[in-house]
Design a protein around this motif. Structure first.
Motif, PDB file in Angstrom:
ATOM      1  N   MET A  75       7.438  -0.620  -2.562  1.00 24.02           N
ATOM      2  CA  MET A  75       7.581  -2.020  -2.181  1.00 24.02           C
ATOM      3  C   MET A  75       6.928  -2.269  -0.834  1.00 24.02           C
ATOM      4  O   MET A  75       6.934  -1.401   0.010  1.00 24.02           O
ATOM      5  CB  MET A  75       9.062  -2.392  -2.100  1.00 24.02           C
ATOM      6  N   ARG A  76       6.425  -3.471  -0.663  1.00 19.81           N
ATOM      7  CA  ARG A  76       5.664  -3.802   0.541  1.00 19.81           C
ATOM      8  C   ARG A  76       6.470  -4.678   1.494  1.00 19.81           C
ATOM      9  O   ARG A  76       5.937  -5.598   2.087  1.00 19.81           O
ATOM     10  CB  ARG A  76       4.376  -4.528   0.152  1.00 19.81           C
ATOM     11  N   HIS A  77       7.742  -4.440   1.617  1.00 18.71           N
ATOM     12  CA  HIS A  77       8.554  -5.285   2.488  1.00 18.71           C
ATOM     13  C   HIS A  77       8.065  -5.211   3.929  1.00 18.71           C
ATOM     14  O   HIS A  77       7.897  -4.132   4.489  1.00 18.71           O
ATOM     15  CB  HIS A  77      10.023  -4.862   2.438  1.00 18.71           C
ATOM     16  N   ARG A  78       7.811  -6.355   4.514  1.00 21.54           N
ATOM     17  CA  ARG A  78       7.431  -6.511   5.922  1.00 21.54           C
ATOM     18  C   ARG A  78       6.132  -5.785   6.276  1.00 21.54           C
ATOM     19  O   ARG A  78       5.927  -5.388   7.417  1.00 21.54           O
ATOM     20  CB  ARG A  78       8.565  -6.067   6.840  1.00 21.54           C
ATOM     21  N   VAL A  79       5.257  -5.603   5.324  1.00 26.18           N
ATOM     22  CA  VAL A  79       3.960  -4.998   5.572  1.00 26.18           C
ATOM     23  C   VAL A  79       2.939  -6.131   5.606  1.00 26.18           C
ATOM     24  O   VAL A  79       2.736  -6.824   4.616  1.00 26.18           O
ATOM     25  CB  VAL A  79       3.586  -3.973   4.477  1.00 26.18           C
ATOM     26  N   LYS A  80       2.301  -6.339   6.746  1.00 23.86           N
ATOM     27  CA  LYS A  80       1.424  -7.492   6.923  1.00 23.86           C
ATOM     28  C   LYS A  80      -0.027  -7.208   6.587  1.00 23.86           C
ATOM     29  O   LYS A  80      -0.772  -8.113   6.260  1.00 23.86           O
ATOM     30  CB  LYS A  80       1.507  -7.999   8.363  1.00 23.86           C
ATOM     31  N   THR A  81      -0.457  -5.980   6.694  1.00 20.14           N
ATOM     32  CA  THR A  81      -1.866  -5.675   6.500  1.00 20.14           C
ATOM     33  C   THR A  81      -2.119  -5.145   5.096  1.00 20.14           C
ATOM     34  O   THR A  81      -1.270  -4.488   4.501  1.00 20.14           O
ATOM     35  CB  THR A  81      -2.343  -4.611   7.509  1.00 20.14           C
ATOM     36  N   LYS A  82      -3.315  -5.433   4.579  1.00 19.97           N
ATOM     37  CA  LYS A  82      -3.732  -4.852   3.312  1.00 19.97           C
ATOM     38  C   LYS A  82      -4.306  -3.474   3.592  1.00 19.97           C
ATOM     39  O   LYS A  82      -5.002  -3.281   4.580  1.00 19.97           O
ATOM     40  CB  LYS A  82      -4.798  -5.721   2.656  1.00 19.97           C
ATOM     41  N   SER A  83      -4.026  -2.532   2.711  1.00 20.39           N
ATOM     42  CA  SER A  83      -4.452  -1.162   2.977  1.00 20.39           C
ATOM     43  C   SER A  83      -5.846  -0.875   2.441  1.00 20.39           C
ATOM     44  O   SER A  83      -6.503   0.044   2.915  1.00 20.39           O
ATOM     45  CB  SER A  83      -3.468  -0.179   2.346  1.00 20.39           C
ATOM     46  N   PHE A  84      -6.311  -1.631   1.438  1.00 18.67           N
ATOM     47  CA  PHE A  84      -7.590  -1.378   0.790  1.00 18.67           C
ATOM     48  C   PHE A  84      -7.690   0.064   0.297  1.00 18.67           C
ATOM     49  O   PHE A  84      -8.779   0.598   0.161  1.00 18.67           O
ATOM     50  CB  PHE A  84      -8.765  -1.708   1.717  1.00 18.67           C
ATOM     51  N   HIS A  85      -6.552   0.698   0.051  1.00 17.55           N
ATOM     52  CA  HIS A  85      -6.469   2.065  -0.445  1.00 17.55           C
ATOM     53  C   HIS A  85      -7.247   3.039   0.433  1.00 17.55           C
ATOM     54  O   HIS A  85      -7.945   3.924  -0.051  1.00 17.55           O
ATOM     55  CB  HIS A  85      -6.947   2.149  -1.897  1.00 17.55           C
ATOM     56  N   ARG A  86      -7.121   2.828   1.740  1.00 19.75           N
ATOM     57  CA  ARG A  86      -7.797   3.687   2.715  1.00 19.75           C
ATOM     58  C   ARG A  86      -6.815   4.053   3.815  1.00 19.75           C
ATOM     59  O   ARG A  86      -5.925   3.272   4.133  1.00 19.75           O
ATOM     60  CB  ARG A  86      -8.974   2.954   3.356  1.00 19.75           C
ATOM     61  N   PRO A  87      -7.004   5.203   4.453  1.00 20.25           N
ATOM     62  CA  PRO A  87      -6.213   5.507   5.650  1.00 20.25           C
ATOM     63  C   PRO A  87      -6.582   4.558   6.797  1.00 20.25           C
ATOM     64  O   PRO A  87      -7.608   3.872   6.754  1.00 20.25           O
ATOM     65  CB  PRO A  87      -6.618   6.943   6.005  1.00 20.25           C
ATOM     66  N   LYS A  88      -5.759   4.512   7.801  1.00 19.57           N
ATOM     67  CA  LYS A  88      -5.930   3.569   8.892  1.00 19.57           C
ATOM     68  C   LYS A  88      -7.280   3.712   9.585  1.00 19.57           C
ATOM     69  O   LYS A  88      -7.941   2.719   9.901  1.00 19.57           O
ATOM     70  CB  LYS A  88      -4.808   3.765   9.922  1.00 19.57           C
ATOM     71  N   GLU A  89      -7.720   4.937   9.846  1.00 19.21           N
ATOM     72  CA  GLU A  89      -8.976   5.157  10.549  1.00 19.21           C
ATOM     73  C   GLU A  89     -10.166   4.656   9.731  1.00 19.21           C
ATOM     74  O   GLU A  89     -11.084   4.044  10.265  1.00 19.21           O
ATOM     75  CB  GLU A  89      -9.152   6.641  10.887  1.00 19.21           C
ATOM     76  N   GLN A  90     -10.148   4.919   8.436  1.00 21.43           N
ATOM     77  CA  GLN A  90     -11.242   4.458   7.582  1.00 21.43           C
ATOM     78  C   GLN A  90     -11.256   2.939   7.478  1.00 21.43           C
ATOM     79  O   GLN A  90     -12.314   2.313   7.451  1.00 21.43           O
ATOM     80  CB  GLN A  90     -11.113   5.060   6.182  1.00 21.43           C
ATOM     81  N   ARG A  91     -10.070   2.340   7.416  1.00 17.95           N
ATOM     82  CA  ARG A  91      -9.978   0.886   7.330  1.00 17.95           C
ATOM     83  C   ARG A  91     -10.495   0.229   8.603  1.00 17.95           C
ATOM     84  O   ARG A  91     -11.243  -0.752   8.556  1.00 17.95           O
ATOM     85  CB  ARG A  91      -8.521   0.498   7.057  1.00 17.95           C
ATOM     86  N   GLU A  92     -10.146   0.780   9.752  1.00 20.93           N
ATOM     87  CA  GLU A  92     -10.648   0.252  11.025  1.00 20.93           C
ATOM     88  C   GLU A  92     -12.167   0.399  11.109  1.00 20.93           C
ATOM     89  O   GLU A  92     -12.862  -0.518  11.542  1.00 20.93           O
ATOM     90  CB  GLU A  92      -9.990   0.976  12.200  1.00 20.93           C
ATOM     91  N   ALA A  93     -12.684   1.545  10.688  1.00 21.21           N
ATOM     92  CA  ALA A  93     -14.125   1.759  10.715  1.00 21.21           C
ATOM     93  C   ALA A  93     -14.841   0.790   9.786  1.00 21.21           C
ATOM     94  O   ALA A  93     -15.919   0.280  10.105  1.00 21.21           O
ATOM     95  CB  ALA A  93     -14.455   3.201  10.325  1.00 21.21           C
ATOM     96  N   LEU A  94     -14.243   0.502   8.639  1.00 17.20           N
ATOM     97  CA  LEU A  94     -14.823  -0.434   7.688  1.00 17.20           C
ATOM     98  C   LEU A  94     -14.982  -1.813   8.322  1.00 17.20           C
ATOM     99  O   LEU A  94     -16.061  -2.423   8.262  1.00 17.20           O
ATOM    100  CB  LEU A  94     -13.936  -0.537   6.444  1.00 17.20           C
ATOM    101  N   PHE A  95     -13.948  -2.302   8.977  1.00 20.01           N
ATOM    102  CA  PHE A  95     -14.020  -3.647   9.535  1.00 20.01           C
ATOM    103  C   PHE A  95     -14.847  -3.718  10.813  1.00 20.01           C
ATOM    104  O   PHE A  95     -15.456  -4.742  11.101  1.00 20.01           O
ATOM    105  CB  PHE A  95     -12.617  -4.222   9.721  1.00 20.01           C
ATOM    106  N   ILE A  96     -14.929  -2.624  11.539  1.00 19.91           N
ATOM    107  CA  ILE A  96     -15.835  -2.586  12.687  1.00 19.91           C
ATOM    108  C   ILE A  96     -17.278  -2.678  12.195  1.00 19.91           C
ATOM    109  O   ILE A  96     -18.086  -3.443  12.737  1.00 19.91           O
ATOM    110  CB  ILE A  96     -15.595  -1.312  13.520  1.00 19.91           C
ATOM    111  N   ASN A  97     -17.610  -1.928  11.151  1.00 19.55           N
ATOM    112  CA  ASN A  97     -18.971  -1.958  10.614  1.00 19.55           C
ATOM    113  C   ASN A  97     -19.302  -3.314  10.012  1.00 19.55           C
ATOM    114  O   ASN A  97     -20.425  -3.813  10.175  1.00 19.55           O
ATOM    115  CB  ASN A  97     -19.161  -0.850   9.585  1.00 19.55           C
ATOM    116  N   LEU A  98     -18.353  -3.926   9.311  1.00 19.86           N
ATOM    117  CA  LEU A  98     -18.585  -5.256   8.762  1.00 19.86           C
ATOM    118  C   LEU A  98     -18.781  -6.283   9.875  1.00 19.86           C
ATOM    119  O   LEU A  98     -19.631  -7.170   9.776  1.00 19.86           O
ATOM    120  CB  LEU A  98     -17.429  -5.670   7.853  1.00 19.86           C
ATOM    121  N   ALA A  99     -18.000  -6.164  10.942  1.00 17.76           N
ATOM    122  CA  ALA A  99     -18.123  -7.100  12.065  1.00 17.76           C
ATOM    123  C   ALA A  99     -19.472  -6.945  12.754  1.00 17.76           C
ATOM    124  O   ALA A  99     -20.117  -7.942  13.107  1.00 17.76           O
ATOM    125  CB  ALA A  99     -16.982  -6.878  13.064  1.00 17.76           C
ATOM    126  N   ILE A 100     -19.928  -5.717  12.935  1.00 16.41           N
ATOM    127  CA  ILE A 100     -21.228  -5.485  13.564  1.00 16.41           C
ATOM    128  C   ILE A 100     -22.342  -6.063  12.687  1.00 16.41           C
ATOM    129  O   ILE A 100     -23.279  -6.693  13.185  1.00 16.41           O
ATOM    130  CB  ILE A 100     -21.430  -3.977  13.836  1.00 16.41           C
TER     131      ILE A 100
END
Length: 124
Positions: free
Chosen positions: A1-26
């Motif tokens: 269950m996703r109670h009180r979870v605000k972020t989508k995981s995109f089925h990735r660990p946190k580091e990979q998810r952060e890297a994904l959005f940094i690359n998309l932003a760049i």
């Protein structure tokens, strides 16, 4: 269950998810608009708008924060502060626009979207 979870995981660990959005932003900073999936575009919107709001201040502290959030990509930070942020000095938010595309990706039938910066035409 996703109670009180605000972020989508995109089925990735946190580091990979952060890297994904940094690359998309760049990529969005460099090109002005990019094509990606709709859920990624929706999450990227909040990420990039926070960066643009920070870049509007144009202080040493804001540049250092931008450098740390964009993995020391000085070209992207310079373009963000010098070219993109001055366009939005009078705007209080809503720097990006998302267009849903009618076509779906062939491999997994994911909904596609174009995310672009508002009032930003790249000189070609």
């Amino acid at each position: 269950m996703r109670h009180r979870v605000k972020t989508k995981s995109f089925h990735r660990p946190k580091e990979q998810r952060e890297a994904l959005f940094i690359n998309l932003a760049i990529a969005l900073i460099e090109h002005g608009k990019i094509e990606t999936t709709l859920p990624k575009a929706k999450v990227l919107r909040s990420f990039i708008e926070k960066l643009i709001t920070l870049a509007k201040k144009d202080t040493i502290h804001s540049r250092r924060l931008l450098n740390s959030r964009l993995r020391n990509n000085t070209q992207a930070v310079t373009k963000l502060v010098k070219e993109i942020a001055p366009l939005y000095k009078e705007r209080n938010g809503g720097y990006t626009r998302i267009y849903k595309l009618a076509k779906k990706r062939i491999g997994d039938s994911a909904e596609m979207a174009i995310i672009e910066l508002v009032d930003y035409e790249k000189e070609e």
